[in-house]
Design a protein around this motif. Structure first.
Motif, PDB file in Angstrom:
ATOM      1  N   THR A  32       0.880  -1.168   0.000  1.00 16.40           N
ATOM      2  CA  THR A  32       0.000   0.000   0.000  1.00 16.40           C
ATOM      3  C   THR A  32       0.916   1.216   0.000  1.00 16.40           C
ATOM      4  OG1 THR A  32      -0.085   0.268   2.407  1.00 16.40           O
ATOM      5  CG2 THR A  32      -1.733  -1.198   1.413  1.00 16.40           C
ATOM      6  N   TRP A  33       0.332   2.407  -0.058  1.00 16.90           N
ATOM      7  CA  TRP A  33       1.158   3.620   0.005  1.00 16.90           C
ATOM      8  C   TRP A  33       1.908   3.677   1.327  1.00 16.90           C
ATOM      9  CZ3 TRP A  33       2.280   5.783  -4.305  1.00 16.90           C
ATOM     10  CH2 TRP A  33       1.363   5.834  -5.353  1.00 16.90           C
ATOM     11  N   GLN A  34       1.341   3.105   2.379  1.00 18.82           N
ATOM     12  CA  GLN A  34       1.953   3.198   3.700  1.00 18.82           C
ATOM     13  C   GLN A  34       2.851   2.014   4.058  1.00 18.82           C
ATOM     14  OE1 GLN A  34      -1.476   3.495   3.201  1.00 18.82           O
ATOM     15  NE2 GLN A  34      -1.455   5.714   3.184  1.00 18.82           N
ATOM     16  N   GLN A  35       2.786   0.907   3.319  1.00 12.06           N
ATOM     17  CA  GLN A  35       3.517  -0.293   3.693  1.00 12.06           C
ATOM     18  C   GLN A  35       4.492  -0.704   2.595  1.00 12.06           C
ATOM     19  OE1 GLN A  35       3.608  -3.766   2.744  1.00 12.06           O
ATOM     20  NE2 GLN A  35       4.939  -4.126   4.484  1.00 12.06           N
ATOM     21  N   THR A  36       5.753  -0.872   2.985  1.00 12.77           N
ATOM     22  CA  THR A  36       6.806  -1.260   2.053  1.00 12.77           C
ATOM     23  C   THR A  36       7.589  -2.427   2.633  1.00 12.77           C
ATOM     24  OG1 THR A  36       7.043   1.052   1.397  1.00 12.77           O
ATOM     25  CG2 THR A  36       8.833  -0.430   0.780  1.00 12.77           C
ATOM     26  N   SER A  37       7.854  -3.429   1.825  1.00  7.93           N
ATOM     27  CA  SER A  37       8.722  -4.540   2.218  1.00  7.93           C
ATOM     28  C   SER A  37      10.016  -4.416   1.425  1.00  7.93           C
ATOM     29  CB  SER A  37       8.066  -5.885   1.901  1.00  7.93           C
ATOM     30  OG  SER A  37       6.866  -6.022   2.604  1.00  7.93           O
ATOM     31  N   ILE A  38      11.143  -4.532   2.118  1.00  9.61           N
ATOM     32  CA  ILE A  38      12.451  -4.444   1.465  1.00  9.61           C
ATOM     33  C   ILE A  38      13.254  -5.676   1.844  1.00  9.61           C
ATOM     34  CG2 ILE A  38      14.591  -3.137   1.208  1.00  9.61           C
ATOM     35  CD1 ILE A  38      13.025  -0.670   2.195  1.00  9.61           C
ATOM     36  N   GLN A  39      13.816  -6.326   0.846  1.00 12.54           N
ATOM     37  CA  GLN A  39      14.686  -7.469   1.091  1.00 12.54           C
ATOM     38  C   GLN A  39      16.104  -7.069   0.694  1.00 12.54           C
ATOM     39  OE1 GLN A  39      13.743 -11.006  -1.114  1.00 12.54           O
ATOM     40  NE2 GLN A  39      14.760 -12.284   0.398  1.00 12.54           N
ATOM     41  N   TRP A  40      16.985  -7.005   1.695  1.00  9.14           N
ATOM     42  CA  TRP A  40      18.380  -6.656   1.475  1.00  9.14           C
ATOM     43  C   TRP A  40      19.179  -7.920   1.200  1.00  9.14           C
ATOM     44  CZ3 TRP A  40      20.787  -1.835   1.781  1.00  9.14           C
ATOM     45  CH2 TRP A  40      19.973  -0.771   2.171  1.00  9.14           C
ATOM     46  N   THR A  41      19.997  -7.894   0.162  1.00 10.59           N
ATOM     47  CA  THR A  41      20.918  -8.993  -0.089  1.00 10.59           C
ATOM     48  C   THR A  41      22.231  -8.663   0.628  1.00 10.59           C
ATOM     49  OG1 THR A  41      21.837  -7.966  -2.075  1.00 10.59           O
ATOM     50  CG2 THR A  41      19.906  -9.424  -2.366  1.00 10.59           C
ATOM     51  N   GLU A  42      23.080  -9.648   0.743  1.00  8.31           N
ATOM     52  CA  GLU A  42      24.397  -9.423   1.356  1.00  8.31           C
ATOM     53  C   GLU A  42      25.189  -8.393   0.538  1.00  8.31           C
ATOM     54  OE1 GLU A  42      26.624  -9.708   4.545  1.00  8.31           O
ATOM     55  OE2 GLU A  42      24.850 -10.963   4.297  1.00  8.31           O
ATOM     56  N   GLU A  43      25.066  -8.474  -0.800  1.00  7.53           N
ATOM     57  CA  GLU A  43      25.765  -7.533  -1.671  1.00  7.53           C
ATOM     58  C   GLU A  43      25.262  -6.099  -1.464  1.00  7.53           C
ATOM     59  OE1 GLU A  43      24.207 -10.313  -2.909  1.00  7.53           O
ATOM     60  OE2 GLU A  43      25.972 -11.554  -3.273  1.00  7.53           O
ATOM     61  N   ALA A  44      23.952  -5.947  -1.318  1.00  6.59           N
ATOM     62  CA  ALA A  44      23.379  -4.619  -1.100  1.00  6.59           C
ATOM     63  C   ALA A  44      23.837  -4.045   0.235  1.00  6.59           C
ATOM     64  CB  ALA A  44      21.856  -4.670  -1.169  1.00  6.59           C
TER      65      ALA A  44
END
Length: 101
Positions: A32-44
């Motif tokens: 949604t506009w208010q909810q964000t999921s972020i998946q960080w990799t080891e490289e990132a």
């Protein structure tokens, strides 16, 4: 116990997004506009320029809480349509923006 996958991620998967500051590539999903999921990799995590700053502060390296440059890029990508918002109502034409007093 079997681990179940999140069906929402199968239906509408995470999208790749690069940070404009350090070119760290993460996977992002705007539910949604208010909810964000972020998946960080080891490289990132290694590429992020803001992460080393946590080592100098009170938080240990493994408690990195995020990157302000990446937050900005996510907002921009959402606003210009490069990053889709999954659950929108028909009446939504632009994101809810905080009011500035």
């Amino acid at each position: 116990m079997d681990q179940q996958s999140d069906a929402r991620l199968i239906e509408i998967p995470l999208q790749s997004l690069d940070c404009t500051e350090c070119v760290a590539r993460v996977l992002v999903r705007k539910s949604t506009w208010q909810q964000t999921s972020i998946q960080w990799t080891e490289e990132a995590l290694e590429a992020c320029r803001e992460r080393p700053a946590t080592r100098c502060g009170e938080r240990p390296k493994d408690r990195f809480i995020g990157c302000e440059s990446l937050r900005h890029e996510i907002r921009e990508a959402t606003n210009d349509g490069r990053l889709n918002v999954v659950y929108r109502t028909d009446s939504e034409t632009e994101p809810d923006r905080p009011t500035v007093s």
